[in-house]
Design an enzyme around this catalytic site. Structure first.
Site, PDB file in Angstrom:
ATOM      1  N   GLN A  38       0.872  -1.179   0.000  1.00 11.97           N
ATOM      2  CA  GLN A  38       0.000   0.000   0.000  1.00 11.97           C
ATOM      3  C   GLN A  38       0.913   1.234   0.000  1.00 11.97           C
ATOM      4  OE1 GLN A  38      -0.640   2.228   2.725  1.00 11.97           O
ATOM      5  NE2 GLN A  38      -2.359   3.296   1.762  1.00 11.97           N
TER       6      GLN A  38
ATOM      7  N   ASN B 223       1.567   3.839   1.618  1.00 12.86           N
ATOM      8  CA  ASN B 223       2.289   4.365   2.782  1.00 12.86           C
ATOM      9  C   ASN B 223       3.436   3.473   3.260  1.00 12.86           C
ATOM     10  OD1 ASN B 223       0.557   6.505   2.862  1.00 12.86           O
ATOM     11  ND2 ASN B 223      -0.630   5.785   4.605  1.00 12.86           N
ATOM     12  N   LYS B 224       3.535   2.257   2.742  1.00 16.64           N
ATOM     13  CA  LYS B 224       4.520   1.326   3.303  1.00 16.64           C
ATOM     14  C   LYS B 224       5.937   1.653   2.800  1.00 16.64           C
ATOM     15  CE  LYS B 224       0.922  -1.023   4.868  1.00 16.64           C
ATOM     16  NZ  LYS B 224       0.028  -0.524   5.854  1.00 16.64           N
ATOM     17  N   ASN B 225       6.936   0.950   3.361  1.00 15.36           N
ATOM     18  CA  ASN B 225       8.329   1.294   3.044  1.00 15.36           C
ATOM     19  C   ASN B 225       8.653   1.130   1.564  1.00 15.36           C
ATOM     20  OD1 ASN B 225       8.294   1.485   5.815  1.00 15.36           O
ATOM     21  ND2 ASN B 225      10.398   0.748   6.049  1.00 15.36           N
ATOM     22  N   ILE B 226       8.078   0.111   0.904  1.00 14.26           N
ATOM     23  CA  ILE B 226       8.035   0.113  -0.562  1.00 14.26           C
ATOM     24  C   ILE B 226       6.589  -0.138  -0.961  1.00 14.26           C
ATOM     25  CG2 ILE B 226      10.440  -0.569  -0.998  1.00 14.26           C
ATOM     26  CD1 ILE B 226       9.303  -3.370  -1.754  1.00 14.26           C
TER      27      ILE B 226
END
Ligand SMILES: *Cc1c(COP(=O)(O)O)cnc(C)c1O
Length: 375
Positions: free
Chosen positions: A183, A185-188
């Site tokens: 998603q 907002n995640k780190n990738i």
């Protein structure tokens, strides 16, 4: 707005020009749905997770639902999880017909309290869904010792934990199922998307069926449907974004960790005693620093605090409100006071800005705003 600096959101994805070009190539290629980019992304992820089978999906929610289905979990079964997560973590349990059983969290790590977990196990318990909150892993030794002792499956909600490690081993590279989210907002990220790390080829085959209507194909026109699947496949457009993001994963996580360290140094050793607020665990070994949380003291109203920060041009998040207090869960018998630590955290936690394109000045700006709003 009371100052001229640009608005600082709590998170923002970093996308390079090469990725934008790769997406344009997919759009021009004529093959937009699951294809060569999905295969390439799955191959890279499998390598990243120590050679374990990995399949991609269009969210990090369906990944968990499918893991539960693969494990044969359904009506009459109980699944233990944490009330401190995005609601997806508990929803998937109900989605497959099973019953969620919550166990309160540890007040420092904000992860499920593994010392309280054993008391929640019944003869119906089939699985545990722990969450590695903010990328700080649960105690994996304790978790898997419990799983082994009681013969429980584990679906790690590792949505936030790509690149996190436990004793030098990557989360996802060992254990049972591990579910990751891409998603935005995640780190990738892949816009929306996720992947599931599985144990063997048979599980991977089943994951493919659940991902696409239960279909299996042979030859040019051989097709059968032998399980009830859904429509959860990742597009090649999304996979092209994921491939571009994978190139930066190590650098993104290193930048997040450096910014987190800077937060600690600017808050200073006396911040907690002076304000009554709580900082996260200063873990610079295992965590991928997906988020930087502080817990506000009881005297502070969170909505007012968020508004004051917003007036200073700083966006905050709150991750998360305790799941069991949502109406849908209250209607299933959960009430106030059942999981007091998750309830307190759910009311008082805020997420400070942390993303790879931030710099040390941004951190300084946030810290001075937090200090002034708390004083
Ligand atoms: C993001 C997230 C999810 C859901 O992932 P999606 O890709 O948005 O479906 C689930 N659990 C946790 C802990 C998350 O952070």
């Amino acid at each position: 707005m009371s100052n001229a600096l640009p608005f600082l959101p709590f998170t923002k994805p970093s996308v390079d020009e090469a990725t934008i070009a790769a997406v344009a190539d997919v759009l021009r290629s004529g093959w937009l749905t699951s294809g060569p980019n999905v295969q390439a992304l799955e191959a890279q992820l499998s390598e990243y997770f120590g050679g374990r089978p990995v399949r991609s999906f269009n969210s990090g929610t369906c990944t968990m639902e499918i893991a539960l289905r693969i494990a044969g979990i359904g009506a009459g079964d109980e699944v233990i999880t944490t009330p401190n997560s995005w609601v997806a973590t508990a929803n998937v349990i109900i989605e497959v017909g099973a019953t969620p059983v919550f166990v309160d969290i540890d007040p420092r790590s904000h992860n499920i309290d593994l010392d309280k977990l054993e008391a929640a196990i019944t003869p119906r318990t089939k699985a545990i869904i722990p969450v590695h909150m903010c990328g700080l892993p649960c105690d994996m030794d304790k978790l898997y010792a419990l799983a082994e002792k009681y013969q429980l499956r584990v679906v790690e909600d590792a949505a936030q934990a790509i690149g996190s490690t436990w004793k030098g081993k990557r989360i996802g590279a060992f254990g049972d199922f591990a579910s990751f989210s891409f998603q935005v907002n995640k780190n990738i990220m892949t816009g929306e998307g996720g992947c599931l790390v599985l144990n063997n080829a048979a599980e991977a085959k089943l994951a493919e069926k659940y991902r696409l209507q239960g279909v299996s194909r042979t030859g040019l026109d051989g097709i059968d449907v032998d399980v009830l699947g859904g429509k959860y496949n990742m597009t090649d457009i999304a996979a092209a974004i994921g491939l571009g993001q994978m190139k930066h994963l190590a650098e993104f996580n290193a930048k997040r960790m450096a910014l987190a360290k800077h937060y600690f140094s600017l808050f200073g050793g006396d911040f907690e005693t002076q304000t009554g607020a709580e900082l996260p665990i200063a873990d610079f070994e295992n965590s991928n620093w997906h988020m930087f949380h502080i817990v506000l003291p009881e005297r502070i109203n969170r909505a007012e605090f968020m508004q004051q920060m917003m007036d200073l041009g700083i966006g905050l998040g709150y991750h998360y409100r305790a799941i069991h207090l949502f109406s849908f869960y209250r209607a299933r018998g959960f009430t106030d006071g059942m999981f007091p630590i998750a309830e307190r955290i759910g009311k008082q936690i805020v997420t400070l800005p942390l993303f790879p394109a931030m710099n040390e000045n941004d951190v300084a700006r946030v810290v001075s705003a937090v200090k002034s709003c708390l004083s």
